[in-house]
Design an enzyme around this catalytic site. Sequence first.
Site, PDB file in Angstrom:
ATOM      1  CG  ASN A   1       0.129   0.144   1.637  1.00 41.92           C
ATOM      2  OD1 ASN A   1       0.713   0.980   1.734  1.00 41.92           O
ATOM      3  ND2 ASN A   1       0.573  -0.473   0.433  1.00 41.92           N
ATOM      4  N   PRO A   2      -0.677   3.393   2.005  1.00 38.84           N
ATOM      5  CG  PRO A   2       0.484   4.984   4.005  1.00 38.84           C
ATOM      6  CD  PRO A   2      -0.818   3.547   3.954  1.00 38.84           C
TER       7      PRO A   2
ATOM      8  N   PRO B   1     -13.611   4.553  -6.007  1.00 35.85           N
ATOM      9  CG  PRO B   1     -16.132   4.112  -6.436  1.00 35.85           C
ATOM     10  CD  PRO B   1     -14.368   4.699  -7.495  1.00 35.85           C
ATOM     11  NE  ARG B   2      -9.715  -1.410  -0.484  1.00 32.27           N
ATOM     12  CZ  ARG B   2      -8.800  -1.747  -0.861  1.00 32.27           C
ATOM     13  NH1 ARG B   2      -7.541  -0.588  -1.372  1.00 32.27           N
ATOM     14  NH2 ARG B   2      -7.770  -2.616  -0.322  1.00 32.27           N
TER      15      ARG B   2
ATOM     16  CD  GLU C   1      -7.633   0.388 -15.771  1.00 34.20           C
ATOM     17  OE1 GLU C   1      -7.683   0.410 -17.339  1.00 34.20           O
ATOM     18  OE2 GLU C   1      -8.672   1.031 -16.009  1.00 34.20           O
TER      19      GLU C   1
ATOM     20  CD  GLU D   1      -4.451  -9.022   3.873  1.00 30.24           C
ATOM     21  OE1 GLU D   1      -5.762  -9.604   2.374  1.00 30.24           O
ATOM     22  OE2 GLU D   1      -5.874  -8.219   4.285  1.00 30.24           O
TER      23      GLU D   1
END
Length: 432
Positions: A344-345, A277-278, A320, A70
């Site tokens: 978000n694509p 990884p997120r 990064e 956000e």
Amino acid sequence: MAADGSRPTLLYSLYRGATALLAPFAWTTVRRKLSRAGVPVERQQERLGHASLPRPPGQLIWFHAASVGESLSVLRLITQLGERLPGTEFLITSGTPTSAALIAKRLPPRTCHQYPPLDATGPVRRFLSHWRPDAGIFVESELWPQLIVEAHAAGIPLALLNARLSDKSVEGWKKRPDTAQFILDRFTLFLTQNDKTADNLVAMGADPKRVRPGTNLKAMAGPLPVDETTLTRIRREIGTRPVWVASSTHAGEEEVVLAAHASLLKHHPDLLLLLIPRHPERSDAVTGLIAKTGLTHARRTKNEPITESTQIYLADTLGETGTWYALSPLVFLGGSLREIGGHNPFEPAQAGAAVITGPGTYNFAETYAPLIANGGAVEVKTAEDLAHAVSHWLQDEAVFTAARTAAGSCVTQQQAALDTVIDTLCDQLTLT
């Protein structure tokens, strides 16, 4: 307790009393978390409403967001608002150390960051008394009742931007219609992500005249930053090898990605996977999953180089991702193979990539729909599907180029809506 939303309801009054009692305990918990994250004591005090920076002179617009996604989604908006309003200063508040660290690297001109006050009367009033914003813009679903009510009482016009509410949240608010209307009546403007959210807000008690269906603000964010030094070095290590990216993966998704990569290696033996990884704190667990496959890997946080024998590069750092997207235009975006809601694509699309996604993208439904319809993204469900999609794009350059072009076109269309958002905010909140 009038149902017209003009006076506090019993439920809100009880909430206010409860927060007064619980604030000391909440502060203890919050302080520990911030201390563990290395946040200085002076900045920890921001959660109690004690500012660590002076208020700048002139008009000040305050943006309040929940966390990383956000917060970053509004940076481009602030930059363009700043160009439209050259004498205006900006304040961003967000609650997590991760968001604070990333925002600090990308702050637009005339912008500062603070942690938000706890949602209790004392901290909120101290915060508002110091900063005295000329407008307050809450992002997505970050609805803290006292922060909203006290800001409105101080004469600050409020907007809910990029509004998004889950079905569960909507049903919960509908069970408390008087309180929902009381909170929603504090807002001057609602700019929603889609028509569904607009309809839900009206059903919850928002004034239809204040609700404007919009677009997903995250789709309009600027490109992710790229570290050219790192990019040059990694490109040299990779050489001419084909590369694909699996980004923002969650627990339960890496197994699918790794199975797909093992399958791909049978026909593309020199293929390299960049696995992002997120949550980098899961990197040890992900390393364990890689070990079980028998595939070789190098790890970014250990500064391990990519060699000819490296089959997976574990990019387990924060901030990064833009650099990794610059290394390959073929991206699988996680948070989508499980019911997480997607990510978000347009971040990979802005880097020139085409996108592969799972079906669980409900948080970005209005974003993925045109991407998939126009061919800029494809949907997969299994490791076999994923391997097939990657292989198809690796082998058919014309099809892959068309997919990348389609993704780029969708980005351009979404970004064109940013001017409309800025016009609406300036008009409705009387920003000059």
